[in-house]
Design an enzyme around this catalytic site. Structure first.
Site, short mmCIF file in Angstrom:
data_model
loop_
_atom_site.label_atom_id
_atom_site.label_comp_id
_atom_site.label_asym_id
_atom_site.label_seq_id
_atom_site.Cartn_x
_atom_site.Cartn_y
_atom_site.Cartn_z
N LYS A 144 0.85 -1.21 0.00
CA LYS A 144 0.00 0.00 0.00
C LYS A 144 0.88 1.25 0.00
CE LYS A 144 -1.73 1.67 4.02
NZ LYS A 144 -1.44 3.08 4.26
N ASN A 145 1.91 1.27 0.85
CA ASN A 145 2.69 2.50 1.03
C ASN A 145 3.71 2.72 -0.08
OD1 ASN A 145 1.12 2.91 3.21
ND2 ASN A 145 2.69 2.37 4.72
N ARG A 153 -1.35 14.98 11.83
CA ARG A 153 -0.49 14.53 10.73
C ARG A 153 -0.03 15.78 9.95
NH1 ARG A 153 -1.41 9.04 9.64
NH2 ARG A 153 0.44 9.09 8.31
N ASP A 160 4.27 0.86 12.10
CA ASP A 160 3.08 0.18 11.60
C ASP A 160 2.98 -1.26 12.10
OD1 ASP A 160 3.24 1.76 8.31
OD2 ASP A 160 2.67 2.49 10.29
N CYS A 179 -5.83 12.20 11.51
CA CYS A 179 -6.28 10.80 11.40
C CYS A 179 -6.28 10.21 12.80
CB CYS A 179 -5.41 10.04 10.43
SG CYS A 179 -3.89 9.51 11.19
N ARG A 234 -8.57 -0.49 4.32
CA ARG A 234 -7.67 0.54 3.75
C ARG A 234 -6.32 -0.07 3.37
NH1 ARG A 234 -6.06 4.46 7.50
NH2 ARG A 234 -4.67 4.89 5.77
C1 EPZ Z 1 3.98 7.01 6.16
O1 EPZ Z 1 3.16 8.04 6.69
C2 EPZ Z 1 3.09 5.78 6.06
N1 EPZ Z 1 1.97 6.05 5.17
C3 EPZ Z 1 2.58 5.42 7.45
O2 EPZ Z 1 1.83 4.20 7.32
C4 EPZ Z 1 3.77 5.15 8.36
O3 EPZ Z 1 3.30 4.88 9.67
C5 EPZ Z 1 4.68 6.39 8.38
O4 EPZ Z 1 5.08 6.71 7.03
C6 EPZ Z 1 5.94 6.18 9.20
O5 EPZ Z 1 6.64 5.09 8.70
C7 EPZ Z 1 2.18 5.99 3.83
O6 EPZ Z 1 3.27 5.76 3.36
C8 EPZ Z 1 0.98 6.22 2.96
P1 EPZ Z 1 5.97 10.49 8.10
P2 EPZ Z 1 3.70 9.57 6.65
O7 EPZ Z 1 5.82 11.71 7.28
O8 EPZ Z 1 4.41 9.81 5.37
C9 EPZ Z 1 5.87 13.80 11.47
C10 EPZ Z 1 0.02 2.77 7.62
O9 EPZ Z 1 -0.42 2.23 8.63
N2 EPZ Z 1 5.81 14.76 10.36
O10 EPZ Z 1 7.20 9.67 7.99
O11 EPZ Z 1 2.58 10.46 7.01
C11 EPZ Z 1 4.59 13.00 11.61
O12 EPZ Z 1 3.65 13.69 12.40
C12 EPZ Z 1 0.43 4.22 7.65
O13 EPZ Z 1 0.20 2.20 6.52
C13 EPZ Z 1 5.89 16.13 10.61
O14 EPZ Z 1 6.02 16.55 11.76
O15 EPZ Z 1 4.74 9.52 7.86
C14 EPZ Z 1 5.06 11.74 12.29
O16 EPZ Z 1 5.18 11.98 13.68
C15 EPZ Z 1 0.11 4.87 8.97
N3 EPZ Z 1 5.82 17.00 9.58
C16 EPZ Z 1 6.46 11.53 11.73
O17 EPZ Z 1 6.85 12.80 11.19
C17 EPZ Z 1 5.68 16.59 8.27
O18 EPZ Z 1 5.63 17.44 7.36
C18 EPZ Z 1 6.56 10.49 10.65
O19 EPZ Z 1 5.70 10.90 9.63
C19 EPZ Z 1 5.58 15.20 8.03
C20 EPZ Z 1 5.65 14.31 9.08
#
Ligand code: EPZ
Length: 419
Positions: free
Chosen positions: A22-23, A122, A306, A117, A398
């Protein structure tokens, strides 16, 4: 309202094919906006989040249609718009991933802020600051992002944390710049490598994915391609944890252990024996799992956030206590209360959760709180006495193409009812 009905107590025995990731497919669908030609995406999982991405592509005037079970054909040459409605942005939290690609393709974009979410806030501040570094003007008014990028130019970008989505968004925007962009402190997830491989297959000049510095030389027009999506490492981790929870022996065809080595290391410490080769992973769990050393979630190659809930579910009847530390998301223990309804002993304090193994879990009516929390309920139910009904399973849909089908193939007593 669909539900999953699981009768626990039987050991697993069987084989299942691991679906496409998915990711990985979600950013690849956004990347398709950069191509002039047909993209044939093989191994594309049928998921609610993929449906949401297809709705966005079609809303932008692009063609996207299924051919056969898991082949998606996309042609974005007919793109006619550059804005994504609030309704579509809310359908899927990670729809922000479309921003960079639309900007690179159209020179402008209008998207409403993606919703928060179940995992907590997020933010996308890193996405926006990186796009501004590339020359985008972004006006955030009334919950809508009004973006202009008449001339994106390659730059050195440093991410303050290795955000997966920000890395992907900036890789896609950088394809539309003139010059070279380097993204320092980039996320290193295997899905980022898959995105790089897709972009290269379309003619892009991208390198470094999987390391902390990704480079993109923009400006080359991208053509279509045929690409097979990598296997979903979190789905594979889910089924490995199901075997640890229920006991038994399973074969996960297509699973790549190198993508989930921190998870398999913990499962080996818990007493599972795992053997993997190019065809997949065989996992044998003979007795109750042992408690393990603390499990701390971290960006790849650390333990994946995850997999936190699903591993926790696998250790509910372990011998001893295991400490979990969730470092990525503020609210990723929402499954704990539901697991407690089944008799789990989990104490949460802030980012830390302590799971103390119990002798018995009992089936109960539970509800999904989020995607991986929902999967965790099913993992726990396999080890519970009696029947568990899991409702609000649209969360599970999802990310899992057909969790009931796969767990049944692995020997679980599980059915999906649609009433
Ligand atoms: C991706 O989300 C995945 N989703 C998530 O999987 C996964 O948990 C996450 O990466 C971490 O590995 C997809 O790829 C579609 P991040 P993403 O940006 O990109 C903070 C699942 O279950 N952050 O690496 O949103 C954020 O709040 C899902 O499949 C900022 O502060 O994750 C978080 O604490 C859930 N500012 C951390 O970074 C930003 O601009 C990691 O977020 C972006 C992120």
């Amino acid at each position: 309202m669909s539900k999953l009905i699981i009768r626990g107590g039987s050991r697993l025995q069987g084989e299942a094919e691991i679906q496409g990731a998915k990711n990985s497919v979600l950013p690849i669908l956004a990347a398709a906006l950069l191509t002039a030609g047909q993209v044939e995406l093989r191994g594309c999982p049928r998921l609610r989040d993929v449906d949401a991405s297809i709705h966005i592509l079609r809303d932008l005037g692009c063609e996207a249609r299924w051919e056969g079970e898991n082949i998606l054909l996309i042609d974005t040459r007919s793109l006619s718009g550059c804005s994504v409605s609030e309704r579509l942005m809310r359908e899927m939290r990670s729809s922000a991933i479309f921003l960079g690609a639309i900007l690179a393709r159209c020179g402008q974009a209008e998207l409403s802020y993606p919703g928060g979410c179940e995992l907590g806030p997020r933010p996308i501040d890193l996405h926006l600051s990186g796009l501004r570094d590339l020359g985008a003007e972004i006006d955030d008014r009334g919950g809508v992002l009004h973006c202009k990028a008449l001339r994106l130019r390659g730059r050195e970008i440093v991410l303050s944390l290795p955000s997966v989505g920000a890395t992907e968004n900036l890789m896609l925007a950088a394809c539309g710049t003139s010059g070279v962009t380097t993204i320092a402190n980039a996320a290193r997830e295997p899905e980022i490598v898959d995105l790089q491989n897709f972009l290269i297959a379309c003619g892009a000049k991208v390198s470094g994915a999987g390391s902390s510095t990704v480079s993109v030389e923009g400006g080359s027009p991208l053509h279509g391609c045929t690409y097979t999506v990598m296997p979903d490492r979190i789905v594979a981790a889910t089924y490995l944890c199901a075997a640890a929870s229920a006991g038994g022996k399973i074969f996960l065809r297509g699973a790549k252990e190198q993508h989930l080595s921190t998870v398999t290391a913990v499962l080996r410490e818990a007493g599972c024996s795992l053997r993997s080769d190019e065809t997949g992973i065989v996992c044998t769990c003979r007795e109750r799992p042992a408690a393990t050393r603390p499990v701390r979630t971290a960006p790849y190659p650390g333990f994946p956030t995850d997999a936190q809930a699903i591993l926790m579910a696998a250790l509910l009847k372990s011998r001893g206590a295991t400490v979990f530390e969730e470092n990525l998301f503020a609210s990723r223990y929402r499954h704990v209360d539901e697991l407690a309804r089944m008799g789990a002993d989990i104490r949460v304090s802030g980012r830390v959760a302590v799971v103390t193994g119990v002798e018995t879990l009992h089936g109960a009516p539970v509800r999904c709180t989020d995607l991986r929390g929902g999967a965790a309920l099913c993992v726990a139910a396999l080890a519970a006495e009696g029947e568990t009904s899991v409702r609000e399973i649209t969360h599970i849909d999802r990310g899992y193409e057909d969790l009931a089908r796969d767990l049944r193939l692995l020997g679980a007593d599980i059915i999906r009812t649609d009433h």
